[in-house]
Every structure is written in structure tokens, then in C-alpha cells.
Design a protein around this motif. Sequence first.
Motif, PDB file in Angstrom:
ATOM      1  N   GLU A  75       0.840  -1.201   0.000  1.00 30.62           N
ATOM      2  CA  GLU A  75       0.000   0.000   0.000  1.00 30.62           C
ATOM      3  C   GLU A  75       0.878   1.255   0.000  1.00 30.62           C
ATOM      4  O   GLU A  75       1.739   1.441   0.862  1.00 30.62           O
ATOM      5  CB  GLU A  75      -0.919   0.009   1.226  1.00 30.62           C
ATOM      6  CG  GLU A  75      -1.953   1.111   1.180  1.00 30.62           C
ATOM      7  CD  GLU A  75      -2.992   0.963   2.280  1.00 30.62           C
ATOM      8  OE1 GLU A  75      -3.935   1.764   2.295  1.00 30.62           O
ATOM      9  OE2 GLU A  75      -2.862   0.043   3.109  1.00 30.62           O
ATOM     10  N   GLY A  76       0.698   2.082  -1.023  1.00 31.87           N
ATOM     11  CA  GLY A  76       1.465   3.302  -1.155  1.00 31.87           C
ATOM     12  C   GLY A  76       2.810   3.129  -1.841  1.00 31.87           C
ATOM     13  O   GLY A  76       3.555   4.092  -2.010  1.00 31.87           O
ATOM     14  N   ASP A  77       3.123   1.902  -2.254  1.00 34.14           N
ATOM     15  CA  ASP A  77       4.400   1.611  -2.903  1.00 34.14           C
ATOM     16  C   ASP A  77       4.263   1.751  -4.415  1.00 34.14           C
ATOM     17  O   ASP A  77       3.151   1.723  -4.958  1.00 34.14           O
ATOM     18  CB  ASP A  77       4.834   0.183  -2.556  1.00 34.14           C
ATOM     19  CG  ASP A  77       6.281  -0.108  -2.892  1.00 34.14           C
ATOM     20  OD1 ASP A  77       7.125   0.040  -1.993  1.00 34.14           O
ATOM     21  OD2 ASP A  77       6.567  -0.492  -4.039  1.00 34.14           O
ATOM     22  N   LYS A  78       5.382   1.888  -5.115  1.00 34.28           N
ATOM     23  CA  LYS A  78       5.337   1.955  -6.579  1.00 34.28           C
ATOM     24  C   LYS A  78       4.946   0.612  -7.181  1.00 34.28           C
ATOM     25  O   LYS A  78       4.389   0.541  -8.279  1.00 34.28           O
ATOM     26  CB  LYS A  78       6.694   2.380  -7.147  1.00 34.28           C
ATOM     27  CG  LYS A  78       7.794   1.347  -6.979  1.00 34.28           C
ATOM     28  CD  LYS A  78       9.047   1.724  -7.748  1.00 34.28           C
ATOM     29  CE  LYS A  78      10.089   0.626  -7.649  1.00 34.28           C
ATOM     30  NZ  LYS A  78      11.295   0.900  -8.455  1.00 34.28           N
ATOM     31  N   CYS A  79       5.275  -0.483  -6.489  1.00 33.65           N
ATOM     32  CA  CYS A  79       4.885  -1.811  -6.959  1.00 33.65           C
ATOM     33  C   CYS A  79       3.410  -2.054  -6.641  1.00 33.65           C
ATOM     34  O   CYS A  79       2.910  -1.609  -5.613  1.00 33.65           O
ATOM     35  CB  CYS A  79       5.725  -2.894  -6.289  1.00 33.65           C
ATOM     36  SG  CYS A  79       7.497  -2.763  -6.592  1.00 33.65           S
ATOM     37  N   GLU A  80       2.725  -2.765  -7.537  1.00 34.00           N
ATOM     38  CA  GLU A  80       1.307  -3.053  -7.346  1.00 34.00           C
ATOM     39  C   GLU A  80       1.074  -4.554  -7.493  1.00 34.00           C
ATOM     40  O   GLU A  80       1.780  -5.232  -8.251  1.00 34.00           O
ATOM     41  CB  GLU A  80       0.456  -2.290  -8.362  1.00 34.00           C
ATOM     42  CG  GLU A  80       0.559  -0.775  -8.225  1.00 34.00           C
ATOM     43  CD  GLU A  80      -0.369  -0.038  -9.186  1.00 34.00           C
ATOM     44  OE1 GLU A  80      -1.281  -0.676  -9.753  1.00 34.00           O
ATOM     45  OE2 GLU A  80      -0.183   1.180  -9.373  1.00 34.00           O
ATOM     46  N   VAL A  81       0.072  -5.060  -6.776  1.00 35.78           N
ATOM     47  CA  VAL A  81      -0.265  -6.479  -6.843  1.00 35.78           C
ATOM     48  C   VAL A  81      -1.654  -6.639  -7.451  1.00 35.78           C
ATOM     49  O   VAL A  81      -2.561  -5.843  -7.175  1.00 35.78           O
ATOM     50  CB  VAL A  81      -0.204  -7.136  -5.438  1.00 35.78           C
ATOM     51  CG1 VAL A  81      -1.182  -6.503  -4.462  1.00 35.78           C
ATOM     52  CG2 VAL A  81      -0.435  -8.648  -5.538  1.00 35.78           C
ATOM     53  N   TYR A  82      -1.790  -7.648  -8.301  1.00 33.87           N
ATOM     54  CA  TYR A  82      -3.077  -7.945  -8.940  1.00 33.87           C
ATOM     55  C   TYR A  82      -3.341  -9.440  -8.840  1.00 33.87           C
ATOM     56  O   TYR A  82      -2.412 -10.259  -8.858  1.00 33.87           O
ATOM     57  CB  TYR A  82      -3.057  -7.522 -10.412  1.00 33.87           C
ATOM     58  CG  TYR A  82      -2.952  -6.030 -10.602  1.00 33.87           C
ATOM     59  CD1 TYR A  82      -4.086  -5.233 -10.637  1.00 33.87           C
ATOM     60  CD2 TYR A  82      -1.708  -5.412 -10.720  1.00 33.87           C
ATOM     61  CE1 TYR A  82      -3.987  -3.861 -10.789  1.00 33.87           C
ATOM     62  CE2 TYR A  82      -1.597  -4.039 -10.873  1.00 33.87           C
ATOM     63  CZ  TYR A  82      -2.746  -3.271 -10.906  1.00 33.87           C
ATOM     64  OH  TYR A  82      -2.650  -1.905 -11.043  1.00 33.87           O
ATOM     65  N   GLY A  83      -4.627  -9.778  -8.741  1.00 30.55           N
ATOM     66  CA  GLY A  83      -5.022 -11.182  -8.659  1.00 30.55           C
ATOM     67  C   GLY A  83      -5.906 -11.570  -9.821  1.00 30.55           C
ATOM     68  O   GLY A  83      -6.579 -10.726 -10.419  1.00 30.55           O
ATOM     69  N   ALA A  84      -5.895 -12.860 -10.149  1.00 32.58           N
ATOM     70  CA  ALA A  84      -6.708 -13.386 -11.255  1.00 32.58           C
ATOM     71  C   ALA A  84      -8.196 -13.150 -10.989  1.00 32.58           C
ATOM     72  O   ALA A  84      -8.636 -13.188  -9.835  1.00 32.58           O
ATOM     73  CB  ALA A  84      -6.437 -14.868 -11.432  1.00 32.58           C
ATOM     74  N   PRO A  85      -8.959 -12.909 -12.069  1.00 30.39           N
ATOM     75  CA  PRO A  85      -8.540 -12.864 -13.475  1.00 30.39           C
ATOM     76  C   PRO A  85      -7.879 -11.531 -13.835  1.00 30.39           C
ATOM     77  O   PRO A  85      -8.459 -10.468 -13.640  1.00 30.39           O
ATOM     78  CB  PRO A  85      -9.841 -13.050 -14.250  1.00 30.39           C
ATOM     79  CG  PRO A  85     -10.906 -12.525 -13.329  1.00 30.39           C
ATOM     80  CD  PRO A  85     -10.416 -12.804 -11.933  1.00 30.39           C
TER      81      PRO A  85
END
Length: 208
Positions: A75-85
Amino acid sequence: MSTPKPYPTEEDFPIISNVNEIDYSATYSYANYMRFTFDERMEIIKGHIFKMSAPNRYHQKTFGIIFNRLYNFLEGDKCEVYGAPFDVRLPKKSKEDKDIFTVVQPDVVVVCDQSKLDKRGCIGAPDIVVEILSPGNNKKELQNKYEVYEEAGVKEYWIVSISDETFFKYVLNEEGKFMPTRLLTVGDKVTTLILPGFVLDLEQVFKN
């Protein structure tokens, strides 16, 4: 072995509204994929169509734990997480839809390069790819996806086996080849150089 026939031409990408219309001997691109209107989820690996199995409750629970740990940490980082689909397109040369022949939906991805994100998902290699093995598709994850993730330059490939309660990580070396780490299980903690400070406790991942 017969040579896959091209299907269709770049001037003609018909809508495919029924999964039974899929020709599994044909070669498909992302342009074809975008014309699928049926509900079943599919992936394209090197032009070949693969059906995705429906995740069971244990798969979804494990997914939720891993995704939430990453989401809260980032949260608040340049990296982002995504989940399927969530579509991940892995082009080899051109980024044109008709020239992309690998489109996958990993369970979880972490993307740190914002230029790879667009409204349709991710184009290019995520930094971290997580696959949670399901009955019936282990060969696809362990063999076919290993190859395309390595070729695309995915920095870390995490493989989670619910049935064995194991966690395995491949790390891309300077030569562009995956190097395996030791097998982890309940009692171990997962860390990564990509996300300094992140810790995933496998006791929590496999607690049920």
C-alpha cells in the motif's frame, strides 16, 4: 507432428461465442483472445489454447492469504499487486495484439514498472508471478509456464502446492535463467529481494 495452422488471418478475427468453436490444433493470438465472448476462462501459451480449471475453496483461501499479505505490504508503494482474473501479455517482439501469442492469468502478480500496466492488464514480464497449483493443471504451471516466464524475464516465479503444503521459488539470474531455491514448507518464512521487508509466513498460508 503436424504444424499448427494459422487461425485466422490478421484481417479477420471472428467473434467466438461458444467454447466448442475453439480449434485446439490452431494457433491463436491475443487479437483472437479478445474476440472470445464465452464465460469459460482460457489462457494462450505460445499460440496454444489451455482451459483453466475452476479453483476450489482451498485454492481461493490460499490465494486470499497471499494476495492480502502483498496488498497490505505494498500500500502506497510503486509496486502493485493484482489477482486473477488479470491478463498478462508476454510479447516476444511486437506489442501488437495480433503478434502476441502468450496471454496468461497467474493467480497473483506483482508489477513494479508502471509502464507495463494498461487498462487491459499487464504487457511484459511482472516482477513476481505466483501460481497456486490446482488438480489437473500442474503440468501446465510447472513446464509450459516455467518456459514462458523465464523467456519473458519474470524476476521471481513462486509455485505454491496446497496438497503438499510446499512453496518453491525460482529466481532469474544475470544470464536470464531461473535458479531454484530450496523447498519451503510449514514453519518457513518467504522473503524476496524485490520487496525488502516483506515476509510471508507459510504457517499462515497452510494453516487449514
